[in-house]
Design an enzyme around this catalytic site. Structure first.
Site, short mmCIF file in Angstrom:
data_model
loop_
_atom_site.label_atom_id
_atom_site.label_comp_id
_atom_site.label_asym_id
_atom_site.label_seq_id
_atom_site.Cartn_x
_atom_site.Cartn_y
_atom_site.Cartn_z
N SER A 43 -49.64 46.68 -14.02
CA SER A 43 -48.46 46.06 -13.42
C SER A 43 -47.70 45.15 -14.37
CB SER A 43 -48.86 45.28 -12.17
OG SER A 43 -49.84 44.30 -12.49
N HIS A 250 -47.51 37.35 -11.34
CA HIS A 250 -46.93 38.29 -12.30
C HIS A 250 -45.72 37.65 -12.99
CE1 HIS A 250 -49.30 41.19 -10.00
NE2 HIS A 250 -49.18 42.00 -11.02
#
Length: 268
Positions: A43, A250
């Site tokens: 990711s 993230h």
């Protein structure tokens, strides 16, 4: 912390690795085409957290603001295969992503290892079960990084070299997640945050060692994200994000452009 916030943290952690501006870059049309480029990984390479996801990428959540897209736009490779996928492990790279490689591939980028280590479960434990349980779970993750991950990375790197023997391979790491100085309402104790940072350091050390042993370039993201961690004055990482909990922990769009893209550009 309120119960509903703990729930959000847990949900975010479960999606943890599940991984924009190009100011100053010359227009692609003004440059000679770069070699064929393939972007592998998890990711952090697909761009979870950076928004503008390609609907055709489904759960892989490939972002238009992810560093592979930015590098492709700035360098005009002869072809571009973006196969990085949220949640990917070393097994996922070996079982599917490597199909994009060939003798004609000239540039490869990859971030991988976080999901193998189990940072999603680690963050869930740290969020829900307190400091003692957090420190114990982080210790387990660090042991995995030292004892098990090197062979898994070797398997991936060996396969990349076999499939794309002439490619320039750039292995990108992960940032530290927290700035520790001063107070921070991040839902974790300072001891827990320090332990998580130490595990990230272990992951960087092992990944760099295995990447360079294969003749690959290693991009250390820790310097680029210094001053931009969670709890800093200018975050390039999402903390708990509601309602889109999947982007938590993230890089933001700025983290992809200012961090990952900048490091990638400096190595190719």
């Amino acid at each position: 912390m309120k119960p509903q916030r703990w729930t959000a943290v847990a949900a975010a952690a479960a999606a943890f690795f599940g991984l924009t501006l190009t100011a100053g870059a010359a227009p692609a049309s003004a440059q000679e085409a770069a070699p064929a480029y393939v972007a592998l990984g998890d990711s952090y390479s697909s761009g979870v957290g950076a928004g503008d996801y390609d609907p055709d990428s489904g759960d892989c959540k490939r972002s238009a603001n992810a560093y592979p897209q930015l590098w492709s736009a700035a360098n005009a490779p002869s072809s571009f295969d973006f196969v990085a996928c949220s949640g990917a492990t070393t097994d996922d790279v070996l079982s599917g992503q490597l199909d994009a490689l060939s003798d004609a591939t000239g540039v490869v980028s990859i971030s991988i290892g976080g999901n193998d280590v189990g940072f999603a479960d680690t963050m869930t434990t740290c969020a829900l079960n307190g400091e003692a349980a957090c420190l114990e779970r982080v210790a387990e993750a660090r042991a995995y990084v030292t004892d098990t991950l090197p062979a898994r990375l070797d398997g991936v790197y060996d396969a990349i070299k076999a499939k794309a023997p002439s490619a320039k391979v750039v292995v990108l790491g992960y940032p530290r997640f927290y700035q520790l100085e001063g107070s921070c309402n991040a839902g974790l104790s300072e001891a827990s945050r320090a332990a998580i940072n130490s595990a990230a350091d272990d992951l960087s050390t092992v990944t760099q060692d295995r990447a360079t042993s294969h003749g690959f370039s290693y991009g250390d993201l820790r310097p680029a994200f210094t001053g931009h961690e969670i709890c800093s004055s200018d975050w390039w990482l999402h903390s708990v994000s509601v309602p889109d909990v999947g982007q938590s922990y993230h890089p933001t769009e700025e983290g992809q452009s200012g961090g990952y893209y900048t490091v990638m550009e400096g190595l190719v």
